[in-house]
Design a protein around this motif. Structure first.
Motif, PDB file in Angstrom:
ATOM      1  N   GLY A 273       0.814  -1.214   0.000  1.00 45.28           N
ATOM      2  CA  GLY A 273       0.000   0.000   0.000  1.00 45.28           C
ATOM      3  C   GLY A 273       0.845   1.259   0.000  1.00 45.28           C
ATOM      4  O   GLY A 273       1.975   1.249  -0.469  1.00 45.28           O
ATOM      5  N   PHE A 274       0.319   2.337   0.544  1.00 42.51           N
ATOM      6  CA  PHE A 274       1.045   3.609   0.584  1.00 42.51           C
ATOM      7  C   PHE A 274       1.884   3.680   1.855  1.00 42.51           C
ATOM      8  O   PHE A 274       1.630   4.458   2.747  1.00 42.51           O
ATOM      9  N   ASN A 275       2.893   2.892   1.894  1.00 40.65           N
ATOM     10  CA  ASN A 275       3.796   2.888   3.045  1.00 40.65           C
ATOM     11  C   ASN A 275       5.205   3.260   2.622  1.00 40.65           C
ATOM     12  O   ASN A 275       6.179   2.796   3.186  1.00 40.65           O
ATOM     13  N   GLY A 276       5.323   4.067   1.595  1.00 39.59           N
ATOM     14  CA  GLY A 276       6.644   4.513   1.162  1.00 39.59           C
ATOM     15  C   GLY A 276       7.294   3.572   0.181  1.00 39.59           C
ATOM     16  O   GLY A 276       8.459   3.729  -0.140  1.00 39.59           O
ATOM     17  N   GLY A 277       6.577   2.603  -0.332  1.00 40.16           N
ATOM     18  CA  GLY A 277       7.146   1.692  -1.310  1.00 40.16           C
ATOM     19  C   GLY A 277       7.405   2.399  -2.625  1.00 40.16           C
ATOM     20  O   GLY A 277       6.694   3.312  -3.007  1.00 40.16           O
ATOM     21  N   SER A 278       8.436   1.966  -3.346  1.00 39.06           N
ATOM     22  CA  SER A 278       8.805   2.639  -4.584  1.00 39.06           C
ATOM     23  C   SER A 278       7.829   2.342  -5.711  1.00 39.06           C
ATOM     24  O   SER A 278       7.888   2.958  -6.760  1.00 39.06           O
TER      25      SER A 278
ATOM     26  N   ASP B  29       7.595  15.226  -0.124  1.00 40.70           N
ATOM     27  CA  ASP B  29       8.709  14.432   0.422  1.00 40.70           C
ATOM     28  C   ASP B  29       9.925  14.444  -0.492  1.00 40.70           C
ATOM     29  O   ASP B  29      10.976  13.921  -0.129  1.00 40.70           O
ATOM     30  N   GLY B  30       9.779  14.971  -1.687  1.00 40.06           N
ATOM     31  CA  GLY B  30      10.905  15.102  -2.603  1.00 40.06           C
ATOM     32  C   GLY B  30      11.277  13.842  -3.372  1.00 40.06           C
ATOM     33  O   GLY B  30      12.250  13.841  -4.104  1.00 40.06           O
ATOM     34  N   GLY B  31      10.508  12.764  -3.252  1.00 40.04           N
ATOM     35  CA  GLY B  31      10.902  11.524  -3.895  1.00 40.04           C
ATOM     36  C   GLY B  31      10.106  11.161  -5.125  1.00 40.04           C
ATOM     37  O   GLY B  31      10.244  10.073  -5.654  1.00 40.04           O
ATOM     38  N   VAL B  32       9.277  12.073  -5.657  1.00 34.66           N
ATOM     39  CA  VAL B  32       8.429  11.752  -6.801  1.00 34.66           C
ATOM     40  C   VAL B  32       9.270  11.793  -8.079  1.00 34.66           C
ATOM     41  O   VAL B  32       9.980  12.754  -8.335  1.00 34.66           O
ATOM     42  N   ASN B  33       9.168  10.732  -8.881  1.00 30.00           N
ATOM     43  CA  ASN B  33       9.895  10.646 -10.146  1.00 30.00           C
ATOM     44  C   ASN B  33       8.915  10.388 -11.278  1.00 30.00           C
ATOM     45  O   ASN B  33       7.991   9.585 -11.139  1.00 30.00           O
ATOM     46  N   GLN B  34       9.159  11.049 -12.404  1.00 30.00           N
ATOM     47  CA  GLN B  34       8.282  10.863 -13.553  1.00 30.00           C
ATOM     48  C   GLN B  34       8.624   9.541 -14.224  1.00 30.00           C
ATOM     49  O   GLN B  34       9.756   9.314 -14.633  1.00 30.00           O
ATOM     50  N   SER B  35       7.632   8.655 -14.339  1.00 31.32           N
ATOM     51  CA  SER B  35       7.867   7.372 -14.983  1.00 31.32           C
ATOM     52  C   SER B  35       7.289   7.328 -16.393  1.00 31.32           C
ATOM     53  O   SER B  35       7.757   6.589 -17.230  1.00 31.32           O
TER      54      SER B  35
ATOM     55  N   ALA C 142       0.167  11.806 -17.333  1.00 25.78           N
ATOM     56  CA  ALA C 142       1.520  11.371 -17.011  1.00 25.78           C
ATOM     57  C   ALA C 142       1.476  10.602 -15.703  1.00 25.78           C
ATOM     58  O   ALA C 142       0.564  10.780 -14.897  1.00 25.78           O
ATOM     59  N   SER C 143       2.468   9.742 -15.494  1.00 28.44           N
ATOM     60  CA  SER C 143       2.551   8.949 -14.264  1.00 28.44           C
ATOM     61  C   SER C 143       3.807   9.323 -13.492  1.00 28.44           C
ATOM     62  O   SER C 143       4.855   9.579 -14.078  1.00 28.44           O
ATOM     63  N   TYR C 144       3.674   9.325 -12.178  1.00 32.38           N
ATOM     64  CA  TYR C 144       4.786   9.619 -11.280  1.00 32.38           C
ATOM     65  C   TYR C 144       4.814   8.524 -10.222  1.00 32.38           C
ATOM     66  O   TYR C 144       3.789   8.182  -9.656  1.00 32.38           O
ATOM     67  N   ASN C 145       6.006   7.963  -9.974  1.00 30.45           N
ATOM     68  CA  ASN C 145       6.112   6.895  -8.980  1.00 30.45           C
ATOM     69  C   ASN C 145       6.890   7.353  -7.763  1.00 30.45           C
ATOM     70  O   ASN C 145       7.293   8.499  -7.678  1.00 30.45           O
ATOM     71  N   GLU C 146       7.057   6.427  -6.829  1.00 32.41           N
ATOM     72  CA  GLU C 146       7.723   6.685  -5.548  1.00 32.41           C
ATOM     73  C   GLU C 146       6.955   7.716  -4.715  1.00 32.41           C
ATOM     74  O   GLU C 146       7.529   8.600  -4.098  1.00 32.41           O
ATOM     75  N   VAL C 147       5.631   7.586  -4.726  1.00 32.17           N
ATOM     76  CA  VAL C 147       4.762   8.462  -3.940  1.00 32.17           C
ATOM     77  C   VAL C 147       4.601   7.859  -2.553  1.00 32.17           C
ATOM     78  O   VAL C 147       4.287   6.684  -2.412  1.00 32.17           O
ATOM     79  N   ASN C 148       4.824   8.638  -1.528  1.00 28.88           N
ATOM     80  CA  ASN C 148       4.714   8.168  -0.149  1.00 28.88           C
ATOM     81  C   ASN C 148       3.336   8.433   0.423  1.00 28.88           C
ATOM     82  O   ASN C 148       2.613   9.332  -0.027  1.00 28.88           O
ATOM     83  N   SER C 149       2.972   7.693   1.445  1.00 26.55           N
ATOM     84  CA  SER C 149       1.708   7.863   2.143  1.00 26.55           C
ATOM     85  C   SER C 149       1.621   9.269   2.726  1.00 26.55           C
ATOM     86  O   SER C 149       2.541   9.735   3.395  1.00 26.55           O
ATOM     87  N   GLY C 150       0.520   9.956   2.435  1.00 25.05           N
ATOM     88  CA  GLY C 150       0.305  11.303   2.976  1.00 25.05           C
ATOM     89  C   GLY C 150       1.089  12.395   2.270  1.00 25.05           C
ATOM     90  O   GLY C 150       1.024  13.561   2.668  1.00 25.05           O
TER      91      GLY C 150
ATOM     92  N   ALA D 105      -2.488  23.041  -9.145  1.00 22.74           N
ATOM     93  CA  ALA D 105      -3.265  21.886  -8.661  1.00 22.74           C
ATOM     94  C   ALA D 105      -2.467  21.197  -7.569  1.00 22.74           C
ATOM     95  O   ALA D 105      -1.234  21.215  -7.571  1.00 22.74           O
ATOM     96  N   ARG D 106      -3.180  20.568  -6.623  1.00 22.12           N
ATOM     97  CA  ARG D 106      -2.520  19.821  -5.553  1.00 22.12           C
ATOM     98  C   ARG D 106      -3.454  18.759  -5.026  1.00 22.12           C
ATOM     99  O   ARG D 106      -4.671  18.919  -5.034  1.00 22.12           O
ATOM    100  N   ALA D 107      -2.855  17.646  -4.564  1.00 23.38           N
ATOM    101  CA  ALA D 107      -3.615  16.569  -3.942  1.00 23.38           C
ATOM    102  C   ALA D 107      -2.692  15.824  -2.989  1.00 23.38           C
ATOM    103  O   ALA D 107      -1.470  15.860  -3.142  1.00 23.38           O
ATOM    104  N   THR D 108      -3.283  15.146  -2.008  1.00 25.21           N
ATOM    105  CA  THR D 108      -2.510  14.412  -1.013  1.00 25.21           C
ATOM    106  C   THR D 108      -2.792  12.927  -1.168  1.00 25.21           C
ATOM    107  O   THR D 108      -3.949  12.508  -1.273  1.00 25.21           O
ATOM    108  N   ALA D 109      -1.723  12.130  -1.169  1.00 27.14           N
ATOM    109  CA  ALA D 109      -1.844  10.669  -1.276  1.00 27.14           C
ATOM    110  C   ALA D 109      -2.546  10.134  -0.039  1.00 27.14           C
ATOM    111  O   ALA D 109      -2.352  10.638   1.063  1.00 27.14           O
ATOM    112  N   PRO D 110      -3.362   9.090  -0.210  1.00 24.03           N
ATOM    113  CA  PRO D 110      -4.047   8.512   0.951  1.00 24.03           C
ATOM    114  C   PRO D 110      -3.074   7.889   1.916  1.00 24.03           C
ATOM    115  O   PRO D 110      -1.978   7.487   1.561  1.00 24.03           O
ATOM    116  N   GLN D 111      -3.504   7.748   3.171  1.00 28.25           N
ATOM    117  CA  GLN D 111      -2.673   7.163   4.224  1.00 28.25           C
ATOM    118  C   GLN D 111      -2.650   5.661   4.110  1.00 28.25           C
ATOM    119  O   GLN D 111      -3.538   5.018   3.757  1.00 28.25           O
TER     120      GLN D 111
END
Length: 147
Positions: A64-69, A94-100, A114-122, A141-147
């Protein structure tokens, strides 16, 4: 002096009105010229574009959204103005979003994604527009990843 004479006396009215009008015109001209000389006229005309984006957050892995890449967000331009790809940046708090999977064209119009990976929870994901004339940036635009 007679009161009737005082009310009908208008010798000084014309010069006073003339001076007030000349001062008003001078102030208006100085403001207009000063605005363009200092470059403020260009900044007034360049405002952030109006565009709508949707965010589809997905957990690609088993954790899930637990910081997995493998956690990612699909970003889709839903409508509004067409944007230049070079003036758009997607950033995560968190600074870890990468465009895939990048936007396909030089311009981003309705339906493009477009898709972006390495999204962390929250984590908050922002679409940032940079003014091509220089200087200013705006979050459109802005949105927050689910917990």
């Amino acid at each position: 002096m007679n009161f009737k004479e005082l009310l009908t006396e208008d010798r000084a009215v014309s010069p006073v009105i003339g001076v007030i009008l000349m001062v008003a015109i001078t102030v208006i001209l100085a403001a207009v010229i000063g605005t363009f000389v200092l470059g403020l006229g260009d900044q007034v005309s360049e405002s952030a574009p109006q565009a709508s984006f949707s965010f589809d957050f997905s957990a690609g892995g088993g954790n899930g959204f637990n910081g997995g890449s493998s956690d990612y967000v699909n970003l889709t331009h839903e409508g509004g103005e067409t944007l230049e790809k070079s003036s758009i940046e997607v950033d995560g708090s968190d600074g870890g979003v990468n465009q895939s999977s990048p936007f396909p064209n030089a311009t981003i119009s309705a339906g493009d994604g477009a898709s972006y990976n390495e999204v962390n929870s929250g984590e908050t994901i922002r679409v940032i527009w940079t003014n091509p004339a220089g200087g200013s940036t705006n979050t459109i635009a802005r949105a927050t990843a689910p917990q």
